[in-house]
Motif scaffolding. Structure first.
Motif: not given
Length: 160
Positions: A76-94
């Motif tokens: 289904g539909a998926f936000p194109l920038k989501l993985n980039i933002l989650l994995n390249n931003s210091e504002e999130f952690y996994k």
């Protein structure tokens, strides 16, 4: 310089949208903090806002494509920038497969109608199976790995 400033502001809006969602679902099942569910919550909250207010939360269909853009995938539909933002931003952690926000969201970046759309989707998403989420977000008329156009969004809305 204006384009760079606009992109920075729009990326802050995207990050803030994500932070609000993570804040909203922080006590729900960990599965809702995975990339799959975050993508679905983003997509359905945008669709909810478009249906109710005739605009997306963060317009990605301007000439610079600065907001969320969606790609049609088998899931289904998926936000194109989501993985980039989650994995390249210091504002999130996994942690394992789930994401968390380090910094609380800023209310200045979301309107009350946008917050309401996210709240509605977060409260309803638990009622759907993965298969239902995929089916509800898949665009039959759009090829796999193709950007979903604004016209496709409009066509997918009931009574439009």
């Amino acid at each position: 310089m204006t384009n760079i400033n606009n992109e920075i502001r729009n990326n802050k809006r995207l990050l803030n949208h994500l932070k609000y969602i993570l804040d909203k679902i922080q006590y729900d099942s960990p599965k809702y903090r995975t990339c799959f569910y975050l993508g679905k919550i983003i997509f359905f909250s945008e669709l909810q806002h478009l249906q109710k207010y005739d605009r997306l939360i963060i317009s990605s269909y301007d000439t610079e494509n600065t907001g969320w853009q969606y790609i049609n995938r088998k899931l289904g539909a998926f936000p194109l920038k989501l993985n980039i933002l989650l994995n390249n931003s210091e504002e999130f952690y996994k942690e394992g497969n789930e994401y968390r926000s380090i910094i609380k969201y800023n209310r200045d970046y979301l309107s009350l109608s946008e917050i309401k759309a996210v709240d509605v989707v977060c409260s309803r998403i638990q009622n759907y199976s993965i298969k239902e989420l995929i089916n509800r977000s898949y665009f039959d008329k759009v090829n796999i790995s193709t950007i979903i156009s604004y016209a496709d969004f409009i066509d997918s809305m009931p009574n439009k």
